[in-house]
Design a protein around this motif. Structure first.
Motif, short mmCIF file in Angstrom:
data_model
loop_
_atom_site.label_atom_id
_atom_site.label_comp_id
_atom_site.label_asym_id
_atom_site.label_seq_id
_atom_site.Cartn_x
_atom_site.Cartn_y
_atom_site.Cartn_z
N LYS A 22 48.45 43.84 37.71
CA LYS A 22 48.18 42.52 38.28
C LYS A 22 48.52 42.49 39.76
CE LYS A 22 50.65 40.26 35.32
NZ LYS A 22 51.37 39.26 34.55
N ARG A 23 49.56 43.20 40.14
CA ARG A 23 50.00 43.24 41.54
C ARG A 23 49.08 44.11 42.41
NH1 ARG A 23 55.05 46.47 41.97
NH2 ARG A 23 53.53 48.11 42.32
N LEU B 279 35.89 33.80 21.16
CA LEU B 279 35.82 33.30 22.53
C LEU B 279 36.68 34.22 23.39
CD1 LEU B 279 35.10 31.03 24.59
CD2 LEU B 279 37.25 29.96 23.93
N ILE B 280 36.15 34.64 24.53
CA ILE B 280 36.96 35.40 25.48
C ILE B 280 37.72 34.35 26.29
CG2 ILE B 280 36.96 37.02 27.42
CD1 ILE B 280 35.92 38.28 24.86
N GLU B 281 39.04 34.26 26.04
CA GLU B 281 39.81 33.21 26.70
C GLU B 281 40.69 33.76 27.82
OE1 GLU B 281 42.13 31.29 23.61
OE2 GLU B 281 43.75 32.73 23.84
N LEU B 282 40.88 32.95 28.83
CA LEU B 282 41.72 33.31 29.97
C LEU B 282 43.18 33.21 29.56
CD1 LEU B 282 41.96 33.96 33.04
CD2 LEU B 282 42.00 31.48 33.41
N LEU B 283 43.93 34.30 29.77
CA LEU B 283 45.37 34.28 29.53
C LEU B 283 46.14 34.04 30.81
CD1 LEU B 283 45.80 37.36 27.15
CD2 LEU B 283 45.55 34.96 26.51
N LYS C 89 44.48 39.43 42.16
CA LYS C 89 43.77 40.72 42.16
C LYS C 89 43.15 41.04 40.81
CE LYS C 89 46.09 43.02 45.92
NZ LYS C 89 46.72 44.22 46.38
N VAL C 90 43.81 40.59 39.73
CA VAL C 90 43.34 40.88 38.37
C VAL C 90 43.64 39.68 37.48
CG1 VAL C 90 43.61 42.38 36.35
CG2 VAL C 90 43.79 43.35 38.64
N SER C 91 42.67 39.28 36.69
CA SER C 91 42.88 38.23 35.70
C SER C 91 42.86 38.85 34.31
CB SER C 91 41.80 37.15 35.80
OG SER C 91 41.98 36.40 36.97
N ALA D 51 37.37 46.43 37.73
CA ALA D 51 38.74 46.58 38.24
C ALA D 51 39.35 45.24 38.67
CB ALA D 51 38.81 47.59 39.38
N LYS D 52 38.78 44.13 38.17
CA LYS D 52 39.27 42.80 38.52
C LYS D 52 39.60 41.94 37.32
CE LYS D 52 36.66 42.75 42.77
NZ LYS D 52 35.62 42.15 43.56
N ILE D 53 39.05 42.35 36.17
CA ILE D 53 39.23 41.58 34.94
C ILE D 53 39.57 42.54 33.81
CG2 ILE D 53 38.04 40.19 33.21
CD1 ILE D 53 36.33 39.11 35.59
N LEU D 54 40.66 42.24 33.11
CA LEU D 54 41.02 43.00 31.91
C LEU D 54 40.85 42.09 30.71
CD1 LEU D 54 44.28 44.89 32.93
CD2 LEU D 54 41.91 45.67 33.09
#
Length: 160
Positions: free
Chosen positions: A57-58, A6-10, A15-17, A97-100
Motif C-alpha cells: 500500500k505504501r 460483489l467486488i467490494e472496496l476494503l 498508491k494501491v486500493s 499494480a494499483k488495485i489488489l
C-alpha cells in the motif's frame, strides 16, 4: 452451481486500493474469511501477510512483492513473496499494480496449489472473476481510474 458476488472496496489507498469478492448471502468477504480462519492458528503468518500488504500500500503493487500463480493468461498472484516464508498462501488479483482484489487462501502443504483441493478452488475462483473482469474492462463496462475500480462490480460465477 452459480454464485453471485460483489467486488467490494476494503481500503482506498493513494498508491494501491484493496478490494475483495463478497459472495451473496455471506457475512464476510473472502479476505476477511481468510483472516478469521487463520488468525488464531497461524498468527505470525497472518502478521507477515498483513505487513507485506502495508508495504505494498505504501510503495505500490509491483511484481516483486508476489509469487506468480495461476496461468500466463490471468492476473492471479500469491502472498507472501519468495522473500518470505509462511505456511499460508493468500491469493489475489493484481490489477495494473494499483488495485489488489484479495481473495482467500489456505495452508500450503503441497508443492503446487493444484495438488491441494482448497487452494486450487481459491485460485480457480479468482481466475473466473478475472476472466469476467477482463471482458468488462475490454468493453469499458469497468474502468480502472487511478486506484479505483469503477463500473459494474457484481458478478456471477460457476463454482464447478
Amino acid at each position: 452451481m452459480e454464485r453471485n458476488l460483489l467486488i467490494e472496496l476494503l481500503e482506498d489507498g493513494e498508491k494501491v486500493s484493496l478490494y475483495s469478492p463478497h459472495f451473496e448471502g455471506e457475512v464476510y468477504s473472502e479476505f476477511e474469511k481468510f483472516l478469521l480462519a487463520y488468525k488464531d492458528t497461524y498468527p505470525k503468518d497472518i502478521q507477515q501477510i498483513v505487513y507485506r500488504l502495508d508495504i505494498i500500500k505504501r510503495d505500490g503493487a509491483y511484481d516483486r512483492h508476489f509469487r506468480y500463480e495461476g496461468t500466463r493468461r490471468d492476473r492471479v498472484m500469491a502472498l507472501p513473496s519468495h522473500l518470505e516464508t509462511t505456511s499460508l498462501r493468500l491469493y489475489l488479483l493484481n490489477i495494473e499494480a494499483k488495485i489488489l482484489i484479495l481473495g482467500n487462501g489456505g495452508l500450503k502443504s503441497t508443492a503446487t496449489y493444484e495438488e491441494d483441493e482448497i487452494l486450487h478452488k481459491e485460485v480457480r475462483t479468482l481466475q473466473k472473476i478475472d476472466i469476467q473482469l477482463k471482458q468488462r474492462e475490454k468493453e469499458k463496462v469497468i474502468v480502472v481510474s487511478g486506484t479505483e475500480l469503477l463500473g459494474e462490480l457484481s458478478f456471477t460465477i460457476n463454482e464447478e
